[in-house]
Design an enzyme around this catalytic site. Structure first.
Site, PDB file in Angstrom:
ATOM      1  N   GLY A  11     -19.564 -25.222  46.891  1.00 36.29           N
ATOM      2  CA  GLY A  11     -18.309 -25.162  46.136  1.00 36.29           C
ATOM      3  C   GLY A  11     -17.992 -23.726  45.746  1.00 36.29           C
ATOM      4  N   SER A 105     -27.021 -24.669  48.540  1.00 35.95           N
ATOM      5  CA  SER A 105     -27.009 -23.402  49.281  1.00 35.95           C
ATOM      6  C   SER A 105     -28.346 -22.679  49.148  1.00 35.95           C
ATOM      7  CB  SER A 105     -25.902 -22.494  48.748  1.00 35.95           C
ATOM      8  OG  SER A 105     -24.682 -23.181  48.778  1.00 35.95           O
ATOM      9  N   ASP A 127     -21.238 -25.726  38.202  1.00 37.44           N
ATOM     10  CA  ASP A 127     -21.944 -26.871  37.601  1.00 37.44           C
ATOM     11  C   ASP A 127     -23.047 -26.455  36.629  1.00 37.44           C
ATOM     12  OD1 ASP A 127     -20.351 -28.337  39.304  1.00 37.44           O
ATOM     13  OD2 ASP A 127     -21.878 -28.496  40.851  1.00 37.44           O
ATOM     14  N   ARG A 211     -10.931 -42.398   9.679  1.00 41.67           N
ATOM     15  CA  ARG A 211     -11.232 -41.233   8.828  1.00 41.67           C
ATOM     16  C   ARG A 211     -10.023 -40.301   8.716  1.00 41.67           C
ATOM     17  NH1 ARG A 211     -15.710 -41.075  12.117  1.00 41.67           N
ATOM     18  NH2 ARG A 211     -15.022 -39.121  13.069  1.00 41.67           N
ATOM     19  N   HIS A 215      -5.868 -37.755  16.342  1.00 43.83           N
ATOM     20  CA  HIS A 215      -6.078 -37.844  17.794  1.00 43.83           C
ATOM     21  C   HIS A 215      -7.548 -38.163  18.068  1.00 43.83           C
ATOM     22  CE1 HIS A 215      -7.111 -33.663  16.685  1.00 43.83           C
ATOM     23  NE2 HIS A 215      -8.210 -34.041  17.312  1.00 43.83           N
ATOM     24  N   HIS A 253     -10.324 -30.074  40.756  1.00 45.48           N
ATOM     25  CA  HIS A 253     -10.448 -28.724  41.303  1.00 45.48           C
ATOM     26  C   HIS A 253      -9.656 -27.662  40.553  1.00 45.48           C
ATOM     27  CE1 HIS A 253     -12.238 -31.059  44.494  1.00 45.48           C
ATOM     28  NE2 HIS A 253     -12.834 -29.934  44.860  1.00 45.48           N
TER      29      HIS A 253
END
Ligand code: ATP
Length: 323
Positions: A11, A105, A127, A211, A215, A253
């Protein structure tokens, strides 16, 4: 050493270009010729190599992606494919290889080193699942992109009193979701490393409303058992009983595409320079990565046989801070 090759694989990650630039310019400084190998291991097998000058890597430090292209290459998983690749390198008198990429890789790089070819890996994946570097090239930029999206979703979520789910990348690793969740002020985080019960999640979200929160943001790792698809389905199926549905955003992506920030540009530059330094010292079969602020070389064998562990104490901290 006279000639080296550099490739980007797996990636793409913001900062790969800065690493290529550093490999090329520090390699030229040592009096070497540097070949850029296009399309990762696929280009190594197909002999797609270009001679790179200092000017060829000008104007790329600020660009995301990789100027060399990247690929996932099945042939390289076979010994025959790797031998063909080494034949192509030897044919051009290339006697050192730099592999910029993540776990897969670097496994490929280790296999190349086992065949006796000098190779140095550079830790690069959004990652952050690669052993040998506390943080890898691209992670910081990907996190900032995820944060921007979370901040925007929070604004609309607050206006409509809605629950929003944001799925971030990371493969099997929850690092991106955990850190984006903490720094984005999420009410809940779902990662592969910790089992999640959707019923319990619903209780937590409801209690956030009770509470007085306007959101609820849940950050979910793509590799979690209850990823965006499964959680959305679950909440839809049980919406009557649970009392609400989730609005879902998958960043996908988008997270990869940004211009690298200062942190990734500097990390990539330091790692690129360290890679040519290791090659010139003859210290090959290693990965260069960042550990405790220093650039450290770790044997590729150790890198590919070890698992980087996530600091799950941060998950507990996130629960406290999301109250
Ligand atoms: P990211 O995690 O950022 O996507 P990655 O480097 O882990 O990056 P992969 O797709 O896992 O990405 O691997 C990239 C390439 O590395 C593969 O397409 C393959 O060519 C090579 N590779 C992966 N595993 C092996 C292996 N076991 N042996 C040889 N080559 C491998």
């Amino acid at each position: 050493m006279k000639r080296i090759g550099v490739l980007t694989s797996g990636g793409d990650a913001p900062g790969m270009n800065a690493a290529i630039r550093a490999v090329v310019r520090t390699g030229l400084e040592k009096g070497w010729q540097v070949y850029g190998i296009q399309q990762g291991y696929a280009g190594l097998g197909d002999d797609l190599m270009i001679d790179l000058t200092a000017r060829d890597v000008g104007g790329i430090i600020q660009r995301g992606g990789t100027m060399l292209g990247s690929a996932r290459c099945a042939a390289f998983r076979t010994e025959e494919g790797r031998k063909q690749a080494i034949t192509n390198l030897v044919k051009r008198d290339i006697d050192g290889l730099v592999v910029i990429g993540g776990n897969g890789s670097q496994t490929g790089a280790y296999e190349v080193s086992k065949l006796g070819f000098p190779v140095v890996g550079i830790a690069s994946t959004i990652d952050n699942d690669l052993y040998g570097s506390e943080i890898t090239i691209g992670v910081d930029t990907a996190l900032n992109i995820a944060l921007e999206a979370i901040d925007r979703l929070k604004t609309t979520a607050s206006s409509h009193h809605r629950a929003f789910l944001v799925e971030v990348m990371g493969r099997d690793c929850g690092y991106l979701a955990l850190i984006a969740g903490i720094t984005g002020g999420a009410e809940a985080i779902v990662i592969p490393e910790i089992e999640t019960d959707p019923e319990q999640l619903a209780v937590e979200l409801r209690s956030a409303y009770n509470r007085g929160k306007a959101h609820a943001i849940i950050v979910v790792a793509e590799g979690a058992r209850y990823n965006a698809g499964r959680l959305t389905d679950y909440f839809k199926t049980h919406s009557q009983r649970l009392g609400f549905e989730l609005r879902t955003t998958q960043l996908g992506h988008v997270q990869r595409g940004g211009a690298p920030g200062a942190f990734d540009r500097l990390l990539a530059t330091r790692l690129g320079a360290a890679a040519t330094e290791q090659l010139s010292k003859g210290n090959t079969g290693v990965l260069v990565g960042l550990q405790k602020g220093f650039i450290i070389a770790t044997p590729l064998e150790e890198v590919v046989t070890s698992k980087k562990l996530l600091d799950t104490s941060l998950f507990d901290l996130a629960r406290v801070l999301g109250k």
